[in-house]
Design a protein around this motif. Structure first.
Motif, PDB file in Angstrom:
ATOM      1  N   ALA A 155       0.620  -1.202   0.026  1.00 49.43           N
ATOM      2  CA  ALA A 155      -0.039   0.106  -0.100  1.00 49.43           C
ATOM      3  C   ALA A 155       0.950   1.279  -0.042  1.00 49.43           C
ATOM      4  N   ALA A 156       1.881   1.289   0.622  1.00 46.47           N
ATOM      5  CA  ALA A 156       2.805   2.543   1.056  1.00 46.47           C
ATOM      6  C   ALA A 156       3.496   2.691  -0.625  1.00 46.47           C
ATOM      7  N   GLN A 157       3.897   1.480  -1.034  1.00 48.18           N
ATOM      8  CA  GLN A 157       4.410   1.936  -2.345  1.00 48.18           C
ATOM      9  C   GLN A 157       3.503   2.285  -3.691  1.00 48.18           C
ATOM     10  N   ILE A 158       2.379   1.413  -3.699  1.00 45.21           N
ATOM     11  CA  ILE A 158       1.582   1.778  -4.861  1.00 45.21           C
ATOM     12  C   ILE A 158       0.635   3.059  -4.382  1.00 45.21           C
ATOM     13  N   GLY A 159       0.426   3.285  -3.403  1.00 46.36           N
ATOM     14  CA  GLY A 159      -0.374   4.532  -3.043  1.00 46.36           C
ATOM     15  C   GLY A 159       0.406   5.926  -3.391  1.00 46.36           C
ATOM     16  N   SER A 160       1.633   5.898  -3.097  1.00 45.55           N
ATOM     17  CA  SER A 160       2.781   7.041  -3.329  1.00 45.55           C
ATOM     18  C   SER A 160       3.059   6.673  -4.746  1.00 45.55           C
ATOM     19  N   GLY A 161       3.210   5.616  -5.139  1.00 43.44           N
ATOM     20  CA  GLY A 161       3.881   5.488  -6.646  1.00 43.44           C
ATOM     21  C   GLY A 161       2.856   6.125  -7.639  1.00 43.44           C
ATOM     22  N   ARG A 162       1.345   5.789  -7.424  1.00 46.29           N
ATOM     23  CA  ARG A 162       0.433   6.214  -8.095  1.00 46.29           C
ATOM     24  C   ARG A 162       0.147   7.635  -8.214  1.00 46.29           C
ATOM     25  N   ALA A 163       0.636   8.345  -6.961  1.00 46.25           N
ATOM     26  CA  ALA A 163       0.362   9.632  -6.785  1.00 46.25           C
ATOM     27  C   ALA A 163       1.434  10.628  -7.819  1.00 46.25           C
ATOM     28  N   THR A 164       2.395   9.956  -8.098  1.00 45.54           N
ATOM     29  CA  THR A 164       3.267  10.656  -8.894  1.00 45.54           C
ATOM     30  C   THR A 164       2.901  10.966 -10.508  1.00 45.54           C
ATOM     31  N   ARG A 165       3.328  11.777 -10.982  1.00 44.21           N
ATOM     32  CA  ARG A 165       3.074  12.333 -12.287  1.00 44.21           C
ATOM     33  C   ARG A 165       3.895  11.732 -13.471  1.00 44.21           C
ATOM     34  N   GLU A 166       3.801  11.542 -14.538  1.00 51.49           N
ATOM     35  CA  GLU A 166       4.721  10.957 -15.631  1.00 51.49           C
ATOM     36  C   GLU A 166       6.023  11.852 -15.622  1.00 51.49           C
ATOM     37  N   ASP A 167       5.945  13.059 -15.437  1.00 49.77           N
ATOM     38  CA  ASP A 167       7.249  13.977 -15.559  1.00 49.77           C
ATOM     39  C   ASP A 167       7.732  14.184 -14.273  1.00 49.77           C
ATOM     40  N   ASP A 168       7.368  13.510 -13.111  1.00 50.60           N
ATOM     41  CA  ASP A 168       8.177  13.479 -11.823  1.00 50.60           C
ATOM     42  C   ASP A 168       9.176  12.440 -11.942  1.00 50.60           C
ATOM     43  N   TRP A 169      10.154  12.524 -10.809  1.00 48.27           N
ATOM     44  CA  TRP A 169      11.153  11.428 -10.862  1.00 48.27           C
ATOM     45  C   TRP A 169      11.274  10.744  -9.513  1.00 48.27           C
ATOM     46  N   ASP A 236       7.678  22.545 -13.167  1.00 45.15           N
ATOM     47  CA  ASP A 236       6.530  22.204 -11.986  1.00 45.15           C
ATOM     48  C   ASP A 236       6.672  20.695 -11.735  1.00 45.15           C
ATOM     49  N   SER A 237       7.728  19.988 -12.323  1.00 44.01           N
ATOM     50  CA  SER A 237       7.943  18.565 -11.654  1.00 44.01           C
ATOM     51  C   SER A 237       8.364  18.436 -10.306  1.00 44.01           C
ATOM     52  N   ALA A 238       8.031  17.364  -9.893  1.00 46.67           N
ATOM     53  CA  ALA A 238       8.461  17.133  -8.435  1.00 46.67           C
ATOM     54  C   ALA A 238       9.302  15.641  -8.445  1.00 46.67           C
ATOM     55  N   VAL A 239      10.010  15.409  -7.190  1.00 49.54           N
ATOM     56  CA  VAL A 239      10.770  14.413  -7.017  1.00 49.54           C
ATOM     57  C   VAL A 239      10.368  13.628  -5.715  1.00 49.54           C
ATOM     58  N   ILE A 240      10.328  12.390  -5.738  1.00 48.83           N
ATOM     59  CA  ILE A 240      10.113  11.635  -4.578  1.00 48.83           C
ATOM     60  C   ILE A 240      11.326  10.648  -4.340  1.00 48.83           C
ATOM     61  N   ALA A 241      11.665  10.818  -2.849  1.00 45.91           N
ATOM     62  CA  ALA A 241      12.745   9.855  -2.474  1.00 45.91           C
ATOM     63  C   ALA A 241      12.317   8.773  -1.705  1.00 45.91           C
ATOM     64  N   TYR A 242      12.568   7.712  -1.785  1.00 46.00           N
ATOM     65  CA  TYR A 242      12.339   6.766  -0.975  1.00 46.00           C
ATOM     66  C   TYR A 242      13.619   6.364   0.020  1.00 46.00           C
ATOM     67  N   PHE A 243      13.157   5.919   1.070  1.00 39.34           N
ATOM     68  CA  PHE A 243      14.143   5.499   2.182  1.00 39.34           C
ATOM     69  C   PHE A 243      13.408   4.772   3.346  1.00 39.34           C
ATOM     70  N   GLY A 244      14.191   4.298   4.268  1.00 42.64           N
ATOM     71  CA  GLY A 244      13.455   3.598   5.417  1.00 42.64           C
ATOM     72  C   GLY A 244      14.077   3.989   6.768  1.00 42.64           C
ATOM     73  N   ALA A 321       1.916  18.108  -4.774  1.00 45.49           N
ATOM     74  CA  ALA A 321       1.277  19.238  -5.047  1.00 45.49           C
ATOM     75  C   ALA A 321       1.970  20.495  -4.269  1.00 45.49           C
ATOM     76  N   ARG A 322       2.336  20.119  -3.043  1.00 47.72           N
ATOM     77  CA  ARG A 322       2.869  21.288  -2.191  1.00 47.72           C
ATOM     78  C   ARG A 322       4.377  21.654  -2.890  1.00 47.72           C
ATOM     79  N   ALA A 323       5.035  20.477  -3.287  1.00 53.99           N
ATOM     80  CA  ALA A 323       6.165  20.606  -3.956  1.00 53.99           C
ATOM     81  C   ALA A 323       6.071  21.624  -5.201  1.00 53.99           C
ATOM     82  N   ARG A 324       5.177  20.970  -5.880  1.00 55.88           N
ATOM     83  CA  ARG A 324       4.884  21.748  -7.319  1.00 55.88           C
ATOM     84  C   ARG A 324       4.407  23.193  -7.171  1.00 55.88           C
ATOM     85  N   ARG A 325       3.791  23.844  -5.990  1.00 53.13           N
ATOM     86  CA  ARG A 325       3.514  24.923  -5.791  1.00 53.13           C
ATOM     87  C   ARG A 325       4.790  25.881  -5.378  1.00 53.13           C
ATOM     88  N   GLY A 326       5.926  25.021  -5.249  1.00 51.46           N
ATOM     89  CA  GLY A 326       7.308  25.914  -4.876  1.00 51.46           C
ATOM     90  C   GLY A 326       7.161  26.141  -3.250  1.00 51.46           C
TER      91      GLY A 326
END
Lengths: 449, 326
Positions: A155-169, A236-244, A321-326
């Motif tokens: 759930a953590a991975q699919i939920g967060s992964g599906r939140a990303t946009r194609e141009d995100d990294w 206005d892309s954003a980045v998501i970094a995973y860690f534990g 969304a917050r990241a995209r808003r700067g």
């Protein structure tokens, strides 16, 4: 504490050391109320109480009572603290029983979600779990050298992964198989490095999914730098970094927090707190709930029920969304559980109990969404049956792809050491080729040795 | 005027300015590189002219500097990172060795990391601890990195631009005690290849191979030897990864004697690798074993005795005499 925390709050200590059937029954009976958030807006209150709560929770009830008498600070939590250790609140949109609960702040991010999209999230999780199980089997069969299972963290991975946009990294660790799935990376490609045929079998540029990173935490700095570049580009892309939870102790993660805050970089730090860093519990990494670390760096942190795919989707969407808003970085702590071993080389029976695992299995991310889909009439038996078949097809395809995966040509070890070439590599490549060729000559002439 | 007499620090500054002007993707990152212009003023005036967006004062965290530079490079930028002093690079060593050096190979060539890490290095300026070290071998030993060091202002100007244009990560060691030495810099010259050695002084009896701060010492040693009737060739290696073994071989096949000089500890240093390779390549040409002159296997000493630690004119000449007497 007057507010009940949800069933998904930390229970490792409760499950193992305060132990006993009575304790487990008490937890099971807890009503999964909609949880209030504890964000960075009000860190002082929770942070101040955290040590007092955690300390008695480590002891048996008898010892804790004794401790409460002697330790002045324990009075905050009261003698009842060990039985009901108060943990920070976490965002939850689906109870473990699959009941949708309201959340004023995060509901808007999933308000328009359709039954089809909900079925899609369910399918993602089921297929990811199936692929993961296949990989574990392939390791047992000797087809892979190692596998790091994501079992329990779907759930953590699919939920967060599906939140990303194609141009995100996306900058993953080595366990983000579900996120890779969301980004369209072929599951079979993930297995190359675990089979030992490469160190990463996909082009990061194709899916905006960076290679797996094994040395923990390093990628959070790469994600931050990438996000700084996005800002420079005016995108206005954003980045998501995973860690534990383990990596949260690394200097690199803390430096990434500093840099991202200073440069207001559009990055979401998504920490899957799966309770265990191999054999070390989260208590060996931190004295405060991890999401609260963010406030010290000057950006918000939020704890989300990591076994609730809907909540993970909403919270990550909000952070992106917050990241995209700067408005800069956000730390998301997905409170979840590594149901399997750290890797296929690990033996969790040496350091944790079956009871604990069972308590988390009651909060299984897939069962939770299934219960919701069924209760709402969003999915019928035909859907589940068809998905079962699709799962088996995926498992078969992955199995066949891995078994057909050839070893690389030994000469490949010299390739791509440098982009612009290097005289020493050229020299050694030629030496090695000549050495290899000397065996071929021997075979042809029959004059081996 | 294409040719101008510049100090090394100024030549590096001009080189960075040229790179910033010619490629909008070039960034400068580091501690105090902005308003201050760097502790050695190598980035002097650049933030004023190119803005805080391209000349970036960073938090004081070396791993963070290199780690975020990697991310910027993944986004298409060409970061030029300054590590303030040689002894401060080690917090970034993990990012450099584990991430920067390997990512191109791990990605099967799909990812390039054109990052230059500038490091003022070496002793001789009377500095406190951790400000005088020569850790180049620790980087040259790592596949995936390229390691170079200019010995003079002209090479400083050209080699830095070549390093920035390289698609590989380059560790760029700047001999800090030569920052103020001036030389003619021709900005319209056609530069020699980045990783090629150069004959700094021709000779026939023995080859001194050196790089960075030691080239000047070796040239002085060659002058002194000439007064005694010995013709010493000085080879400026310029690159420690890759090493231009062909150039050393060509020289040694003529002079038949080789002494390698560097400030770094001799044990497992650049000289050790050169001695081994040249012995393999030139075994029948050599009249004497390859000798090495360098630092000792001790932490860099306090400034008041650093001249005893550093290879100076006398120690180089002693090695020249020993080789010729063999």
């Amino acid at each position: 504490m007057t507010v009940e925390s949800s069933a998904a709050r930390g229970t490792r200590r409760g499950g193992t050391e305060t132990g006993g059937d009575a304790g487990r029954t008490a937890r099971a009976a807890e009503s999964p109320k909609p949880a209030k958030r504890a964000t960075a807006k009000a860190p002082a209150k929770t942070a101040a109480k955290a040590p007092a709560r955690k300390a008695p929770a480590k002891r048996t009830p008898a010892k804790a009572t004794k401790a409460a008498k002697t330790a002045k600070t324990a009075g905050q939590a009261g003698p009842a603290a060990p039985a009901t250790p108060a943990e920070p609140q976490l965002v939850q949109l689906l109870t473990p029983e699959g009941k949708r609960v309201a959340d004023a702040e995060y509901d808007p991010y999933v308000a328009d979600i359709t039954p089809e999209e909900l079925r899609g999230l369910y399918r993602d999780m089921v297929l990811t779990r199936r692929f993961d199980a296949e990989a574990t089997s392939l390791q047992r069969q000797g087809e892979l050298g190692l596998w790091a299972s994501l079992l329990g963290q779907e759930a953590a991975q699919i939920g967060s992964g599906r939140a990303t946009r194609e141009d995100d990294w996306v900058f993953p660790t080595y366990r983000e198989h579900g996120v890779a799935w969301c980004r369209g990376v072929d599951p079979a490609n993930l297995l190359g490095m675990f089979r030992g045929v490469n160190h990463g079998g996909w082009d990061p540029n194709s899916n905006h999914f960076q290679l797996y990173t094994i040395v923990i935490g390093s990628q959070t700095l790469h994600a931050t730098g990438y996000a700084m570049g996005i800002t420079k580009d005016g995108a206005d892309s954003a980045v998501i970094a995973y860690f534990g939870d383990g990596a949260s102790s690394q200097g690199d993660v803390n430096e990434a927090f500093t840099f991202s805050a200073v440069y207001n970089a559009p990055v979401v730090f998504f920490c899957q707190n799966n309770q265990w860093a191999i054999s070390e519990p989260t208590e060996k990494q931190t004295r405060v709930p991890l999401y609260q670390r963010a406030s010290g760096f000057g950006f918000p942190g939020v704890r989300v029920d990591g076994n609730d795919v809907l909540a993970c989707l909403a919270v990550t969407k909000a952070a992106l969304a917050r990241a995209r808003r700067g408005e800069g970085p956000t730390l998301v702590e997905a409170f979840t559980y590594r149901m399997g071993a750290h890797t296929t080389s690990d033996d969790p029976t040496r350091y944790r109990s079956d009871d604990e695992r069972e308590s988390w299995e009651a909060r299984d991310p897939i069962q939770r969404l299934r219960a919701h889909l069924e209760a709402e009439g969003h999915a019928d038996e035909a859907f589940f049956t068809a998905l079962e078949e699709e799962s088996e097809t995926l498992g078969r395809r992955v199995r066949e792809a891995v078994r057909a995966m050839p070893d690389p040509d030994p000469m490949a070890m010299f390739e791509h050491t440098y982009a612009d070439g290097h005289a020493l590599v050229d020299e050694e490549r030629a030496e090695f080729a000549a050495y290899q060729a000397s065996f071929e000559d021997a075979d042809v002439t029959g004059k081996a040795n | 005027m294409a040719t101008e007499k510049l100090a090394l620090a100024r030549a590096l500054n001009e080189s960075l300015r040229t790179a910033l002007e010619s490629d909008p993707k070039v960034l400068i990152m580091g501690e105090d590189v902005g308003k201050l212009g760097g502790v050695f003023r190598v980035t002097d005036g650049l933030q004023k002219d190119f803005g805080e967006d391209r000349v970036i004062d960073t938090p004081l965290a070396e791993s963070g500097i290199v780690g975020t530079a990697i991310g910027l490079a993944l986004r298409g930028y060409r970061p030029v990172v300054e590590i303030q002093f040689d002894g401060f690079v080690f917090p970034a060593y993990d990012q450099i060795v584990t991430q920067l050096a390997k990512m191109h190979a791990r990605s099967l060539g799909t990812v390039k990391l054109p990052i230059v890490i500038r490091i003022p290095y070496g002793g001789g300026i009377g500095a406190v601890e951790h400000h005088s070290e020569s850790p180049e071998a620790l980087f040259a030993h790592v596949p995936g990195l390229k390691v170079v060091s200019p010995a003079n202002a002209a090479d400083g100007y050209w080699m830095l631009q070549q390093a920035i244009q390289s698609d590989d990560p380059v560790i760029f060691f700047e001999p800090k005690r030569r920052y103020w030495d001036k030389a003619e810099v021709d900005r319209e010259a056609i530069p020699a290849p980045l990783h090629g050695a150069q004959v700094a002084r021709a000779g026939t009896d023995l080859t001194l191979a050196a790089y960075g701060p030691m080239v000047k010492v070796c040239l002085a040693a060659a002058d002194a030897a000439a007064e005694e009737g010995k013709s010493v060739e000085v080879l400026d290696l310029r690159s420690m990864s890759p090493v231009d073994f062909d150039a050393i071989q060509r020289s040694v096949e003529r002079t038949r004697r080789l002494v390698v000089v560097h400030e770094a500890p001799v044990f497992l240093g650049t000289g050790a690798e050169i001695a081994a390779r040249i012995t393999e390549r030139c075994f029948y040409h050599l009249e004497a074993p390859v000798l090495r002159v360098g630092g000792y296997h001790a932490p860099y000493p306090p400034a008041r005795i650093e001249e005893e630690y550093l290879p100076g004119l006398d120690r180089v000449l002693d090695a020249v005499d020993r080789s010729l007497a063999f």
